[in-house]
Scaffold this active site. Sequence first.
Site, PDB file in Angstrom:
ATOM      1  N   ASP A   2       0.553  -1.251  -0.188  1.00  0.00           N
ATOM      2  CA  ASP A   2      -0.174  -0.247  -0.026  1.00  0.00           C
ATOM      3  C   ASP A   2       1.022   0.837   0.262  1.00  0.00           C
ATOM      4  O   ASP A   2       2.125   1.479   0.509  1.00  0.00           O
ATOM      5  CB  ASP A   2      -1.149  -0.004   1.357  1.00  0.00           C
ATOM      6  CG  ASP A   2      -2.390   0.723   1.172  1.00  0.00           C
ATOM      7  OD1 ASP A   2      -2.503   1.550  -0.299  1.00  0.00           O
ATOM      8  OD2 ASP A   2      -2.864   1.454   2.051  1.00  0.00           O
ATOM      9  N   ASN A  50     -10.398  -3.446  -6.184  1.00  0.00           N
ATOM     10  CA  ASN A  50      -9.577  -2.615  -7.550  1.00  0.00           C
ATOM     11  C   ASN A  50     -10.417  -1.953  -8.657  1.00  0.00           C
ATOM     12  O   ASN A  50      -9.453  -1.043  -8.765  1.00  0.00           O
ATOM     13  CB  ASN A  50      -8.296  -3.055  -7.393  1.00  0.00           C
ATOM     14  CG  ASN A  50      -7.291  -3.027  -5.828  1.00  0.00           C
ATOM     15  OD1 ASN A  50      -6.832  -3.379  -5.906  1.00  0.00           O
ATOM     16  ND2 ASN A  50      -8.104  -1.607  -5.070  1.00  0.00           N
TER      17      ASN A  50
END
Length: 232
Positions: A2, A50
């Site tokens: 991330d 996503n």
Amino acid sequence: MDGNGRWAAARGLPRLEGHRRGAERIFDIVDHCIDSGIGTLTIFAFSAENWKRPLDEVNGLFKLGEWILRANLTRLSRRQVRLKVIGDLSAMPDFVRLPLEEAIRSSASHQAFTLVVALNYGARQEVIQAVQQIAQEVAAGTLAPNAVDWAALESRLQTAGTPDPDLIIRTSGECRLSNFLLLQSAYAEIVFAPVHWPEFTKEQFQLALDEFAKRERRYGQTPEQLQAKPTA
Ligand code: IPE
Ligand code: MG
């Protein structure tokens, strides 16, 4: 992995440049895993959620994934890395899916290390798929309802045959699992690294491993029990 976007934004760069710099980190980390005697690394490359991102970013991520795989195939094969994928590959564009399937096939006999790429992966989706399979087997009479135990469920997860993670590292300081290996992480140690993924060097990785080494894993037992008879 991330923090690619924030890393790029902080430098006035496009998000995709952050993803590119992040993708390059993967192979150093694989090397460090192998050199440290770690057997399996799972990287969360693209989550089932996503797809909600802008189309340009999604396409850019796929192109990057294909490029980074191609550029590192020799390196992976030299280190005897076996590649696996969890997640729904069928929804991936052919230009990503086909080379990945080929790399999975051609690395199947590699023994030194397993690199699992979680691609279009979501833990809840994985559990639903396993439960549907169990329901079908029960309905067909090939599985007794009272034979449905953890081993039966585990063997129908996409991670079947891969050990549960001992350590989960999330970078960028966010403290959540975001639908990653939710059942397999039952006894995982979790380290939240304060740096963005493009800055996650071998040294940062070693800090997370050092933190892991300090943890006492009790699996529900008291510290006294553990001292008397160490478990797993
Ligand atoms: C990488 O970082 C995660 C991927 C989907 C590849 P992010 O894209 O989540 O970066 P931030 O969270 O916006 O900084
Ligand atoms: Mg993020």
